[in-house]
Design an enzyme around this catalytic site. Structure first.
Site, mmCIF file in Angstrom:
data_model
loop_
_atom_site.group_PDB
_atom_site.id
_atom_site.type_symbol
_atom_site.label_atom_id
_atom_site.label_comp_id
_atom_site.label_asym_id
_atom_site.label_seq_id
_atom_site.Cartn_x
_atom_site.Cartn_y
_atom_site.Cartn_z
ATOM 1 N N MET A 17 1.015 -1.127 0.062
ATOM 2 C CA MET A 17 -0.016 0.007 -0.012
ATOM 3 C C MET A 17 0.816 1.198 0.013
ATOM 4 O O MET A 17 1.664 1.312 0.839
ATOM 5 C CB MET A 17 -0.921 -0.012 1.287
ATOM 6 N N ALA A 18 0.627 2.035 -1.001
ATOM 7 C CA ALA A 18 1.512 3.275 -1.015
ATOM 8 C C ALA A 18 1.143 4.171 -0.009
ATOM 9 O O ALA A 18 0.312 4.394 0.285
ATOM 10 C CB ALA A 18 1.301 4.055 -2.423
ATOM 11 N N CYS A 101 -4.077 -1.432 -9.202
ATOM 12 C CA CYS A 101 -4.148 -0.078 -8.608
ATOM 13 C C CYS A 101 -5.175 0.862 -9.287
ATOM 14 O O CYS A 101 -5.276 1.072 -10.497
ATOM 15 C CB CYS A 101 -2.822 0.762 -8.575
ATOM 16 N N LYS A 140 -0.804 -8.817 -9.548
ATOM 17 C CA LYS A 140 -2.179 -8.514 -8.774
ATOM 18 C C LYS A 140 -2.975 -7.795 -9.784
ATOM 19 O O LYS A 140 -2.564 -6.797 -10.309
ATOM 20 C CB LYS A 140 -1.645 -7.680 -7.492
ATOM 21 N N ASN A 201 -7.875 -10.901 -2.090
ATOM 22 C CA ASN A 201 -7.935 -9.781 -1.520
ATOM 23 C C ASN A 201 -9.007 -8.969 -1.444
ATOM 24 O O ASN A 201 -9.959 -8.931 -2.458
ATOM 25 C CB ASN A 201 -6.675 -9.036 -2.171
ATOM 26 N N GLY A 202 -9.385 -8.072 -0.440
ATOM 27 C CA GLY A 202 -10.439 -7.160 -0.411
ATOM 28 C C GLY A 202 -11.312 -7.512 0.831
ATOM 29 O O GLY A 202 -11.948 -8.667 1.071
ATOM 30 N N ASP A 203 -11.483 -6.521 1.394
ATOM 31 C CA ASP A 203 -12.540 -6.463 2.473
ATOM 32 C C ASP A 203 -12.383 -7.402 3.738
ATOM 33 O O ASP A 203 -13.223 -7.828 4.311
ATOM 34 C CB ASP A 203 -14.122 -7.055 2.137
ATOM 35 N N GLY A 225 -5.014 -5.464 3.324
ATOM 36 C CA GLY A 225 -4.626 -4.115 3.076
ATOM 37 C C GLY A 225 -5.006 -3.333 4.073
ATOM 38 O O GLY A 225 -4.728 -2.990 5.090
ATOM 39 N N ARG A 226 -6.332 -2.570 3.737
ATOM 40 C CA ARG A 226 -6.700 -1.551 4.693
ATOM 41 C C ARG A 226 -7.067 -2.080 6.068
ATOM 42 O O ARG A 226 -7.038 -1.481 7.093
ATOM 43 C CB ARG A 226 -8.073 -0.957 3.807
#
Length: 278
Positions: A17-18, A101, A140, A201-203, A225-226
């Site tokens: 993650m940038a 991205c 990715k 990936n995701g959620d 990630g988040r």
């Protein structure tokens, strides 16, 4: 888990993650049970011009290994040149290609998830990067560009045909950005179409999300990630939940404060006081 010739101890990854997955943050996540961590994504073009700040992003620490670097760009030759440069380093264990991205400034340059609209360019990039790298090359991707162009399976198949050793799928389109819900079925479709590992990936915000993704999609690994921002303990809790069926690691205020101070101290050492404070 195996990605090419790289053997990993687990299947719970920290996503690149940038502006987030710098060295201090990676060390915290690794300490809390992340099986594999990525640096922030880096520009292949910036590496081509030997940009000092970009090179600094790739710095690693022995305590966080194994570490992967994710590169982005749209020129097959420059992407290959960057992969070759990075793959000779002993501290870097794989070179990931970003084709997912959704950030406007990346899209504007024809990079990131824009590549989902250009399958032949995807083929060229993956082929050249794989040829140039001495380390395994995952890719990715996203579900597609929008709901009218759902092509994750087709893109993933191209990646495997050209030598990619794994594919990570974020289950949203570029147009969704991070809105709506992640589509676990598209991850499942990609998994069913490939023989190489697939990373979902995701959620993933709580351990139950991780188990649900693994159970429904059948993916080999998960990438967070988040969900890890402000919560590096998510890795330990997911590991406990997947291994024992329960988790109960809830840091108290004392531990949270200690972690904040540790993060600040690591930031100060690696980036200086001004950046650490900001």
């Amino acid at each position: 888990m195996q990605i090419g010739n790289l053997t990993l101890s687990g299947n719970i990854f920290l996503a690149p993650m940038a502006g987030v997955t710098d060295l201090p943050f990676r060390l915290l996540c690794k300490e809390q049970g992340a099986s594999f961590v990525y640096t922030e994504m880096i520009s292949a073009k910036a590496m081509h011009y030997n940009d000092a700040e970009t090179i600094k992003i790739t710095e690693t620490h022995s305590d966080e290994g194994p570490v992967g670097v994710q590169i982005f760009g749209s020129d097959p030759e420059i992407m290959a040149e960057t992969a070759k440069k990075l793959s000779v380093r002993e501290d870097i264990t794989l070179i990931d290609i970003n084709m997912g991205c959704p950030a406007p400034k990346i899209i504007k340059n024809g990079e990131g998830s824009t590549l989902m609209k250009k399958p032949e360019l995807v083929r060229q990039i993956v082929r050249e990067v794989v040829k140039a790298s001495t380390k395994p090359v995952p890719v990715k991707i996203r579900k597609g560009w929008d709901e009218n162009t759902i092509n994750a399976v087709a893109i993933a198949v191209i990646c495997e045909e050209e030598g990619a050793k794994a594919v990570t799928v974020h289950g949203r389109t570029r147009e969704q950005y991070y809105s709506g819900k992640v589509d676990l079925n598209i991850i499942k479709e990609v998994k069913n179409a490939l023989t190489i590992p697939v990373i979902g990936n995701g959620d993933i915000k709580i351990p139950e999300d991780a188990k649900k993704m693994l159970d429904i999609s059948g993916c080999n690994a998960i990438m967070i990630g988040r969900g890890a921002q402000g919560n590096p303990w998510i890795f330990k809790n997911i590991g406990d939940y997947l291994g024992k069926g329960v988790y109960n690691y809830r840091p108290d205020n004392k531990l949270i404060l200690e972690t904040i101070l540790k993060h600040y101290s690591l930031m100060e050492k690696t980036k200086g006081e001004k950046t650490a404070v900001l």
